[in-house]
Design a protein around this motif. Structure first.
Motif, PDB file in Angstrom:
ATOM      1  N   LYS A  33       0.626  12.108  34.797  1.00  0.00           N
ATOM      2  CA  LYS A  33       0.801  13.234  35.783  1.00  0.00           C
ATOM      3  C   LYS A  33       1.670  12.671  37.101  1.00  0.00           C
ATOM      4  O   LYS A  33       1.050  11.777  37.513  1.00  0.00           O
ATOM      5  N   ILE A  34       2.832  13.252  37.317  1.00  0.00           N
ATOM      6  CA  ILE A  34       3.687  12.884  38.521  1.00  0.00           C
ATOM      7  C   ILE A  34       3.267  13.749  39.735  1.00  0.00           C
ATOM      8  O   ILE A  34       2.378  14.610  39.733  1.00  0.00           O
ATOM      9  N   SER A  35       3.964  13.416  40.915  1.00  0.00           N
ATOM     10  CA  SER A  35       3.735  13.838  42.119  1.00  0.00           C
ATOM     11  C   SER A  35       3.601  15.527  42.238  1.00  0.00           C
ATOM     12  O   SER A  35       2.994  16.208  42.957  1.00  0.00           O
ATOM     13  N   ASN A  36       4.370  16.021  41.249  1.00  0.00           N
ATOM     14  CA  ASN A  36       4.752  17.433  41.479  1.00  0.00           C
ATOM     15  C   ASN A  36       3.705  18.323  40.638  1.00  0.00           C
ATOM     16  O   ASN A  36       3.846  19.528  40.611  1.00  0.00           O
ATOM     17  N   GLY A  37       2.645  17.221  40.064  1.00  0.00           N
ATOM     18  CA  GLY A  37       1.653  18.048  39.332  1.00  0.00           C
ATOM     19  C   GLY A  37       1.898  18.197  37.827  1.00  0.00           C
ATOM     20  O   GLY A  37       1.013  18.534  37.075  1.00  0.00           O
ATOM     21  N   SER A  38       3.138  18.006  37.338  1.00  0.00           N
ATOM     22  CA  SER A  38       3.651  18.425  36.057  1.00  0.00           C
ATOM     23  C   SER A  38       2.900  16.775  35.269  1.00  0.00           C
ATOM     24  O   SER A  38       3.129  15.875  35.808  1.00  0.00           O
ATOM     25  N   THR A  39       2.682  17.397  33.881  1.00  0.00           N
ATOM     26  CA  THR A  39       2.298  16.190  32.861  1.00  0.00           C
ATOM     27  C   THR A  39       3.168  16.206  31.785  1.00  0.00           C
ATOM     28  O   THR A  39       3.750  17.225  31.226  1.00  0.00           O
ATOM     29  N   THR A  40       3.491  14.815  31.204  1.00  0.00           N
ATOM     30  CA  THR A  40       4.245  14.798  30.213  1.00  0.00           C
ATOM     31  C   THR A  40       3.636  13.612  29.304  1.00  0.00           C
ATOM     32  O   THR A  40       3.027  12.674  29.665  1.00  0.00           O
ATOM     33  N   THR A  41       3.768  13.906  28.030  1.00  0.00           N
ATOM     34  CA  THR A  41       3.158  13.233  26.927  1.00  0.00           C
ATOM     35  C   THR A  41       4.182  12.607  26.001  1.00  0.00           C
ATOM     36  O   THR A  41       5.193  13.555  25.670  1.00  0.00           O
ATOM     37  N   TRP A  42       4.168  11.455  25.790  1.00  0.00           N
ATOM     38  CA  TRP A  42       5.203  10.857  24.866  1.00  0.00           C
ATOM     39  C   TRP A  42       4.407   9.804  23.657  1.00  0.00           C
ATOM     40  O   TRP A  42       3.082   9.485  24.016  1.00  0.00           O
ATOM     41  N   PRO A  43       4.880   9.816  22.557  1.00  0.00           N
ATOM     42  CA  PRO A  43       4.417   8.916  21.530  1.00  0.00           C
ATOM     43  C   PRO A  43       4.384   7.246  22.388  1.00  0.00           C
ATOM     44  O   PRO A  43       5.298   6.829  22.671  1.00  0.00           O
ATOM     45  N   THR A  44       3.241   6.820  22.119  1.00  0.00           N
ATOM     46  CA  THR A  44       3.233   5.292  23.250  1.00  0.00           C
ATOM     47  C   THR A  44       4.522   4.336  22.763  1.00  0.00           C
ATOM     48  O   THR A  44       4.746   3.537  23.300  1.00  0.00           O
ATOM     49  N   ASP A  45       4.509   4.478  21.512  1.00  0.00           N
ATOM     50  CA  ASP A  45       5.672   3.430  20.862  1.00  0.00           C
ATOM     51  C   ASP A  45       7.087   3.717  21.418  1.00  0.00           C
ATOM     52  O   ASP A  45       7.948   2.928  20.866  1.00  0.00           O
ATOM     53  N   THR A  46       7.133   4.793  21.914  1.00  0.00           N
ATOM     54  CA  THR A  46       8.541   5.025  22.262  1.00  0.00           C
ATOM     55  C   THR A  46       8.866   4.831  24.050  1.00  0.00           C
ATOM     56  O   THR A  46      10.075   4.859  24.232  1.00  0.00           O
ATOM     57  N   VAL A  47       7.796   4.426  24.501  1.00  0.00           N
ATOM     58  CA  VAL A  47       7.909   4.081  26.069  1.00  0.00           C
ATOM     59  C   VAL A  47       7.234   2.767  26.215  1.00  0.00           C
ATOM     60  O   VAL A  47       6.430   2.204  25.660  1.00  0.00           O
ATOM     61  N   LYS A  48       7.545   2.289  27.548  1.00  0.00           N
ATOM     62  CA  LYS A  48       7.207   1.113  28.090  1.00  0.00           C
ATOM     63  C   LYS A  48       6.319   1.648  29.320  1.00  0.00           C
ATOM     64  O   LYS A  48       6.640   2.514  30.097  1.00  0.00           O
ATOM     65  N   VAL A  49       4.914   1.026  29.172  1.00  0.00           N
ATOM     66  CA  VAL A  49       3.964   1.485  30.382  1.00  0.00           C
ATOM     67  C   VAL A  49       3.733   0.272  31.256  1.00  0.00           C
ATOM     68  O   VAL A  49       3.164  -0.526  30.565  1.00  0.00           O
ATOM     69  N   SER A  50       3.640   0.369  32.451  1.00  0.00           N
ATOM     70  CA  SER A  50       3.359  -0.802  33.222  1.00  0.00           C
ATOM     71  C   SER A  50       2.212  -0.094  34.138  1.00  0.00           C
ATOM     72  O   SER A  50       2.433   0.800  35.048  1.00  0.00           O
ATOM     73  N   ILE A  51       1.374  -1.121  34.146  1.00  0.00           N
ATOM     74  CA  ILE A  51      -0.071  -0.721  34.960  1.00  0.00           C
ATOM     75  C   ILE A  51      -0.343  -1.763  35.831  1.00  0.00           C
ATOM     76  O   ILE A  51      -0.714  -2.872  35.475  1.00  0.00           O
ATOM     77  N   PRO A  52      -0.031  -1.468  37.332  1.00  0.00           N
ATOM     78  CA  PRO A  52      -0.623  -2.290  38.161  1.00  0.00           C
ATOM     79  C   PRO A  52      -2.029  -2.838  38.202  1.00  0.00           C
ATOM     80  O   PRO A  52      -2.968  -1.908  37.935  1.00  0.00           O
ATOM     81  N   ASP A  53      -2.341  -4.035  38.364  1.00  0.00           N
ATOM     82  CA  ASP A  53      -3.795  -4.468  38.440  1.00  0.00           C
ATOM     83  C   ASP A  53      -4.394  -4.734  39.672  1.00  0.00           C
ATOM     84  O   ASP A  53      -4.238  -5.322  40.464  1.00  0.00           O
ATOM     85  N   LYS A  54      -5.161  -3.403  40.199  1.00  0.00           N
ATOM     86  CA  LYS A  54      -5.482  -3.557  41.590  1.00  0.00           C
ATOM     87  C   LYS A  54      -6.564  -4.550  41.870  1.00  0.00           C
ATOM     88  O   LYS A  54      -6.698  -5.106  42.939  1.00  0.00           O
ATOM     89  N   LEU A  55      -7.374  -5.311  40.890  1.00  0.00           N
ATOM     90  CA  LEU A  55      -8.151  -6.251  41.081  1.00  0.00           C
ATOM     91  C   LEU A  55      -7.562  -7.707  40.704  1.00  0.00           C
ATOM     92  O   LEU A  55      -8.376  -8.425  40.622  1.00  0.00           O
ATOM     93  N   GLU A  56      -6.268  -7.566  40.747  1.00  0.00           N
ATOM     94  CA  GLU A  56      -5.611  -9.024  40.282  1.00  0.00           C
ATOM     95  C   GLU A  56      -5.934 -10.111  41.289  1.00  0.00           C
ATOM     96  O   GLU A  56      -6.269 -11.169  41.025  1.00  0.00           O
ATOM     97  N   GLY A  57      -5.966  -9.657  42.468  1.00  0.00           N
ATOM     98  CA  GLY A  57      -6.302 -10.906  43.466  1.00  0.00           C
ATOM     99  C   GLY A  57      -7.756 -11.335  43.174  1.00  0.00           C
ATOM    100  O   GLY A  57      -8.046 -12.619  43.488  1.00  0.00           O
ATOM    101  N   HIS A  58      -8.806 -10.491  43.016  1.00  0.00           N
ATOM    102  CA  HIS A  58     -10.210 -10.885  42.780  1.00  0.00           C
ATOM    103  C   HIS A  58     -10.345 -11.558  41.464  1.00  0.00           C
ATOM    104  O   HIS A  58     -10.921 -12.609  41.625  1.00  0.00           O
ATOM    105  N   ARG A  59      -9.525 -11.520  40.382  1.00  0.00           N
ATOM    106  CA  ARG A  59      -9.693 -12.154  39.216  1.00  0.00           C
ATOM    107  C   ARG A  59      -9.038 -13.402  39.604  1.00  0.00           C
ATOM    108  O   ARG A  59      -9.596 -14.281  38.886  1.00  0.00           O
ATOM    109  N   ALA A  60      -7.917 -13.482  40.260  1.00  0.00           N
ATOM    110  CA  ALA A  60      -7.432 -15.093  40.625  1.00  0.00           C
ATOM    111  C   ALA A  60      -8.352 -15.931  41.333  1.00  0.00           C
ATOM    112  O   ALA A  60      -8.235 -17.207  41.119  1.00  0.00           O
ATOM    113  N   LEU A  61      -9.198 -15.399  42.262  1.00  0.00           N
ATOM    114  CA  LEU A  61     -10.295 -16.095  43.070  1.00  0.00           C
ATOM    115  C   LEU A  61     -11.237 -16.512  42.184  1.00  0.00           C
ATOM    116  O   LEU A  61     -12.005 -17.623  42.616  1.00  0.00           O
ATOM    117  N   LEU A  62     -11.591 -15.632  41.023  1.00  0.00           N
ATOM    118  CA  LEU A  62     -13.027 -16.019  40.532  1.00  0.00           C
ATOM    119  C   LEU A  62     -13.038 -17.159  40.062  1.00  0.00           C
ATOM    120  O   LEU A  62     -14.215 -17.957  40.212  1.00  0.00           O
TER     121      LEU A  62
END
Length: 256
Positions: free
Chosen positions: A208-237
């Motif tokens: 879902k993007i900022s204008n409110g529209s949603t789009t669905t793709w077959p997962t094997d046709t796209v590249k998905v990058s997800i930032p890890d908000k807790l990366e800093g905490h995991r690094a400190l652990l």
């Protein structure tokens, strides 16, 4: 950025137990079935403990908590057949006399022992913690936390919100990843779209993007990058010492 990480779902409730905060944070996978593990404990003691020791930590036989076969097993599919056949050439007898369910229960007991060893969030914390140095905690915060957090912003008055030392310490070590999950999807034609990842599994990806529209793709046709908000905490652990955690806890408790 984490690439291609299918399954955007909270871990489902299994056998009445929800994964706790630290289990999710550490990515420990399936939560063991406590009832099956309890049944398996007695079977383990009768059939396995003499060689593999109490709590499966090893004896004349190997430590099973660190066993590659056990770690690769998910729900008895590796351990069950191994127990049934044994490994006679190595001195491991067959346990063909046990039922499939009993062998699965032993597997679940071993998974529970791994959970108890790996999930530090299950360790007991004292609600009456008296250790910790405020000034050292302030210095640790400045060196390791201030680049992401602010004592006048997101952590303002956090000492009033988590007034018990054990609650504050758990909050530091096992923070929750709250809020919608942001992601960037690169489409087959190379267009990069950033928004809220509404669904993500091996088959479909919905953004879902900022204008409110949603789009669905077959997962094997796209590249998905997800930032890890807790990366800093995991690094400190793995870097925290007990003193670090206690000092930081003591400092944050002063923010009221």
């Amino acid at each position: 950025m984490a690439a291609q990480e299918p399954e955007l779902h909270s871990q489902p409730q299994q056998n009445g137990r929800q994964p706790d905060r630290s289990h999710i944070f550490l990515g420990l996978g399936r939560v063991p079935d406590a009832a099956a593990a309890k049944r398996g404990e007695g079977l383990y003691q009768q059939n396995c403990q003499a060689c593999h020791g109490a709590k499966a930590r090893g004896g004349i036989g190997p430590n099973l908590v660190r066993s590659v076969l056990v770690l690769h097993d998910d729900a008895g599919e590796e351990i069950g057949p191994f127990l049934k056949e044994g490994r006679p050439q190595s001195g491991m007898p067959s346990f063909a006399q046990l039922t499939d369910t009993q062998r699965t229960d032993i597997a679940e007991y071993l998974h529970m022992e791994i959970e108890l060893a790996a999930n530090r969030g299950l360790y007991k914390h004292s609600g009456e913690m008296t250790s910790g140095n405020v000034e050292k905690g302030r210095q640790f915060f400045a060196a390791h936390c201030a680049s992401c957090h602010s004592t006048t912003g997101d952590l303002k008055e956090i000492g009033a919100k988590y007034s018990q030392p054990a609650a504050m310490l758990a909050r530091i070590a096992w923070p929750e990843n709250r809020g919608p999950r942001q992601a960037t999807v690169t489409t087959p034609d190379g267009k990069a779209l950033t928004g809220v990842l509404e669904h993500y599994d091996d088959f479909d990806t919905t953004l879902k993007i900022s204008n409110g529209s949603t789009t669905t793709w077959p997962t094997d046709t796209v590249k998905v990058s997800i930032p890890d908000k807790l990366e800093g905490h995991r690094a400190l652990l793995p870097k925290y010492t007990d003193d670090d955690l206690h000092n930081l806890t003591r400092y944050l408790l002063t923010l009221k």
